[in-house]
Design a protein around this motif. Structure first.
Motif, short mmCIF file in Angstrom:
data_model
loop_
_atom_site.label_atom_id
_atom_site.label_comp_id
_atom_site.label_asym_id
_atom_site.label_seq_id
_atom_site.Cartn_x
_atom_site.Cartn_y
_atom_site.Cartn_z
N GLY A 1 60.30 52.59 115.02
CA GLY A 1 60.62 53.16 113.70
C GLY A 1 62.06 52.91 113.30
N VAL B 1 65.30 57.01 109.29
CA VAL B 1 66.58 57.70 109.42
C VAL B 1 66.91 57.95 110.89
CG1 VAL B 1 67.75 59.87 108.84
CG2 VAL B 1 66.31 58.72 107.14
N ALA B 2 65.95 58.47 111.65
CA ALA B 2 66.21 58.77 113.07
C ALA B 2 66.36 57.49 113.88
CB ALA B 2 65.06 59.62 113.64
N GLU C 1 59.69 48.02 113.86
CA GLU C 1 59.37 48.74 112.61
C GLU C 1 58.10 48.15 112.01
OE1 GLU C 1 60.36 51.33 110.43
OE2 GLU C 1 58.74 50.54 109.19
N ARG C 2 57.16 49.04 111.71
CA ARG C 2 55.86 48.61 111.22
C ARG C 2 55.93 47.93 109.84
NH1 ARG C 2 51.80 53.41 110.29
NH2 ARG C 2 53.19 53.64 108.53
N GLY D 1 61.08 57.39 97.78
CA GLY D 1 61.60 58.60 98.42
C GLY D 1 62.53 59.33 97.48
N ASN D 2 62.51 60.62 97.56
CA ASN D 2 63.33 61.46 96.72
C ASN D 2 64.73 61.62 97.34
OD1 ASN D 2 62.44 62.50 94.27
ND2 ASN D 2 62.61 64.58 95.01
N ARG E 1 66.63 58.90 99.51
CA ARG E 1 66.26 58.61 100.90
C ARG E 1 66.32 57.12 101.22
NH1 ARG E 1 62.94 55.71 103.88
NH2 ARG E 1 62.65 56.56 105.95
N ASP F 1 59.07 57.28 114.92
CA ASP F 1 58.16 56.69 113.93
C ASP F 1 57.49 57.73 113.05
OD1 ASP F 1 56.94 57.45 116.27
OD2 ASP F 1 55.84 55.59 116.59
N ALA G 1 53.03 56.91 116.19
CA ALA G 1 52.10 56.25 117.11
C ALA G 1 52.51 56.53 118.55
CB ALA G 1 52.11 54.74 116.85
N THR H 1 56.26 60.43 95.83
CA THR H 1 57.47 60.09 95.08
C THR H 1 57.38 58.65 94.60
OG1 THR H 1 58.78 59.21 96.91
CG2 THR H 1 58.84 61.59 96.62
N TYR I 1 55.65 56.71 97.73
CA TYR I 1 55.62 57.36 99.05
C TYR I 1 54.70 58.55 98.91
CZ TYR I 1 57.11 60.71 102.61
OH TYR I 1 57.13 61.64 103.60
N GLY J 1 63.41 62.84 115.60
CA GLY J 1 63.11 62.88 114.16
C GLY J 1 61.80 63.60 113.90
N ASP J 2 61.15 63.22 112.79
CA ASP J 2 59.89 63.88 112.41
C ASP J 2 58.81 63.76 113.48
OD1 ASP J 2 60.95 64.59 110.02
OD2 ASP J 2 59.64 63.35 108.77
N LEU K 1 59.82 68.15 103.79
CA LEU K 1 60.37 68.54 102.49
C LEU K 1 61.22 69.81 102.51
CD1 LEU K 1 59.79 67.17 99.88
CD2 LEU K 1 57.88 68.70 99.54
N SER L 1 66.09 64.96 107.07
CA SER L 1 66.93 63.78 107.31
C SER L 1 68.20 64.14 108.10
CB SER L 1 67.32 63.12 105.98
OG SER L 1 66.14 62.69 105.34
C1 LIG Z 1 59.43 55.46 102.48
C2 LIG Z 1 59.69 56.91 102.85
C3 LIG Z 1 59.98 57.82 101.85
C4 LIG Z 1 60.20 59.16 102.16
N1 LIG Z 1 60.44 60.05 101.14
C5 LIG Z 1 60.60 61.35 101.42
C6 LIG Z 1 60.83 62.29 100.39
O1 LIG Z 1 60.88 61.96 99.22
N2 LIG Z 1 60.97 63.61 100.72
C7 LIG Z 1 60.94 64.01 102.04
O2 LIG Z 1 61.09 65.20 102.31
N3 LIG Z 1 60.75 63.14 103.04
C8 LIG Z 1 60.57 61.82 102.77
N4 LIG Z 1 60.35 60.94 103.78
C9 LIG Z 1 60.40 61.44 105.15
C10 LIG Z 1 61.85 61.63 105.56
O3 LIG Z 1 62.54 60.42 105.47
C11 LIG Z 1 61.87 62.14 106.98
O4 LIG Z 1 61.35 63.45 106.98
C12 LIG Z 1 63.24 62.29 107.59
O5 LIG Z 1 64.17 61.40 107.09
C13 LIG Z 1 63.13 62.13 109.12
O6 LIG Z 1 63.29 60.78 109.44
P1 LIG Z 1 62.46 59.99 110.53
O7 LIG Z 1 63.28 58.80 110.85
O8 LIG Z 1 62.03 60.87 111.64
O9 LIG Z 1 61.13 59.56 109.80
P2 LIG Z 1 60.97 58.51 108.62
O10 LIG Z 1 62.17 58.48 107.77
O11 LIG Z 1 59.65 58.81 108.03
O12 LIG Z 1 60.93 57.09 109.38
C14 LIG Z 1 59.88 56.68 110.22
C15 LIG Z 1 59.91 55.17 110.29
O13 LIG Z 1 58.95 54.74 111.24
C16 LIG Z 1 58.16 53.70 110.68
N5 LIG Z 1 56.87 53.73 111.34
C17 LIG Z 1 55.83 54.56 111.13
N6 LIG Z 1 54.83 54.31 111.99
C18 LIG Z 1 55.25 53.28 112.77
C19 LIG Z 1 54.67 52.60 113.85
N7 LIG Z 1 53.45 52.90 114.29
N8 LIG Z 1 55.39 51.62 114.45
C20 LIG Z 1 56.68 51.30 114.00
N9 LIG Z 1 57.25 51.93 112.97
C21 LIG Z 1 56.55 52.92 112.37
C22 LIG Z 1 58.12 54.02 109.20
O14 LIG Z 1 57.82 52.87 108.43
C23 LIG Z 1 59.54 54.51 108.97
O15 LIG Z 1 60.44 53.45 108.72
C24 LIG Z 1 60.14 59.59 103.52
C25 LIG Z 1 59.86 58.67 104.54
C26 LIG Z 1 59.63 57.33 104.23
C27 LIG Z 1 59.32 56.33 105.34
#
Ligand SMILES: Cc1cc2nc3c(=O)[nH]c(=O)nc-3n(C[C@H](O)[C@H](O)[C@H](O)COP(=O)(O)OP(=O)(O)OC[C@H]3O[C@@H](n4cnc5c(N)ncnc54)[C@H](O)[C@@H]3O)c2cc1C
Length: 374
Positions: A9, A12-13, A32-33, A41-42, A99, A151, A156, A178, A260, A281-282, A289, A294
């Protein structure tokens, strides 16, 4: 030999983790998928424990340049008249940024420090005592000392390492979609919020085109394909059928936009680590939300990298320290997520009226404190 880490992934994380792990001397690969960074994203907040992380990464100035400048929220009725005003929650130094811009800035900081592989994903994980054998959808199999699942909500890595346990992810009864508006906002200082029972639409001013968020109540959809964008558009259109204000015009922008769409869910695991596989991360603790997802993702990724660096060869103790330190930040946020959902998307007309009355009282109090803003 330098320990090797695979991060799943580049959100952000994942980008934050990649940057800091590499800075601490580890060999980092990110898979990254998606084929590239997404534009949707908002706006999200970079605040609290994420601010020093951004500062130390040298990206704070870039984030400020890309920041939105909304300083309040206007609740409007179907005719577009303001019925209440709400202040934006602010914290000294906090940055509100789309985002997509946050993800892009973090990626720009990390890309020269790690091997980023887009358009690929982990297909299988075979953990062993001295490493994890990883099979990819496209690339050749490889062994890594540590695998990090960054991710997102539908991780996954979490599924492969912890099993498809539905208890770990709880839908909070709310969905979010969004999309970019395709044009600047009419009001560059205020987020516009239009509510009907069970559904909300907001238009958030940004530097260029404004951003639209649709947040609505709906049950869990267990069989939903999280990559079926046509189905996502259909669900949003159905959820907003017959809605007033500018909704028909906004829905007309759905086809062709980078939408999104996701469930607002809570992810809560009793442990984030299984041997040489861990989550951040998530994927580990999602409040999406309603709780600084983030900022927590950045802070958690930074804590993980520092704990691993501090532990030297003792990977297990580094992972334990990461979890103990970062859980202290996430647990309280996770508990408050359900209440925030009720406030943002009231279910009934009565709930909506009560929320708006509360907002009007708040506007009144604020006006008396700052007459110039009235
Ligand atoms: C395009 C997008 C828009 C978003 N918009 C909002 C929003 O408007 N409001 C809100 O509250 N949250 C939104 N989020 C979620 C928010 O970014 C996250 O809650 C927060 O930033 C935590 O970040 P994270 O890195 O854990 O997860 P994310 O920012 O969701 O990043 C996860 C990454 O892993 C990648 N991924 C997923 N599955 C796989 C896989 N099987 N193999 C490899 N890579 C994979 C995704 O493409 C993404 O790049 C959005 C996420 C994305 C991807």
């Amino acid at each position: 030999m330098t320990p090797s880490v695979l991060v799943s992934g580049a959100g952000v994380a994942g980008t934050t983790a990649a940057y800091w792990l590499a800075r601490h001397g580890l060999r980092v690969t990110v898979v990254e998928r998606s084929s590239g960074l997404r534009s949707s994203g908002n706006p999200v907040d970079v605040r609290g424990p994420a601010l020093p992380v951004a500062r130390e990464m040298g990206v704070l100035a870039a984030l400020r340049e890309r920041a939105t400048h909304a300083d309040g929220m206007r609740v409007v009725d179907a005719a577009g008249r303001t019925i209440a005003r709400l202040p934006m929650q602010t914290e000294d130094g906090a940055v509100e940024i789309p985002r997509a811009d946050l993800a892009a800035t973090l990626y720009e900081a990390a890309r020269d420090h790690a091997d980023f592989r887009f358009d690929d994903a982990i297909a299988a994980l075979e953990p062993g005592a001295t490493g994890v054998d990883v099979t990819f959808d496209r690339g050749a199999p490889e062994r890594f000392d540590l695998v990090i699942g960054a991710d997102g909500l539908h991780s996954a890595v979490r599924r492969l390492a912890f099993g498809p346990d539905p208890e770990l992810v709880r839908h909070l009864g709310v969905w979010v979609a969004t999309l970019p508006l395709g044009e600047p906002a009419d009001d560059p200082r205020h987020v516009l919020l239009y509510n009907e029972p069970g559904r909300v639409v907001s238009i958030h001013p940004s530097r260029g085109e404004a951003l639209v968020a649709c947040i609505f109540r709906g049950p869990a959809r267990p069989g939903l394909d999280h990559r079926d964008t046509a189905e996502h558009r259909r669900i949003v259109a159905e959820a907003y059928a017959g809605a007033g204000w500018r909704v028909p015009e906004l829905l007309a922008k759905l086809p062709g936009a980078d939408v999104y769409f996701d469930s607002v869910s809570r992810v809560h695991l009793p442990a984030w680590t299984r041997g040489r596989i861990t989550l951040t991360g998530d994927a580990a603790s999602c409040v999406s939300l309603f709780g600084d997802g983030s900022s927590l993702a950045m802070a958690g990724a930074h804590t993980l990298a520092a704990a691993l660096a501090g532990a030297g060869d003792d990977l297990a103790s580094g992972l334990r320290r990461y979890e103990a330190e970062h859980r202290a930040r996430t647990d309280a946020k996770i508990r408050g997520a359900g209440r925030a959902a009720a406030l943002v998307v009231p279910k009934t007309r009565l709930g909506l009226a009560a929320r708006n009355a509360g907002a009007r009282v708040l506007s009144f109090v604020q006006d008396r404190r700052t007459p110039a803003a009235a």
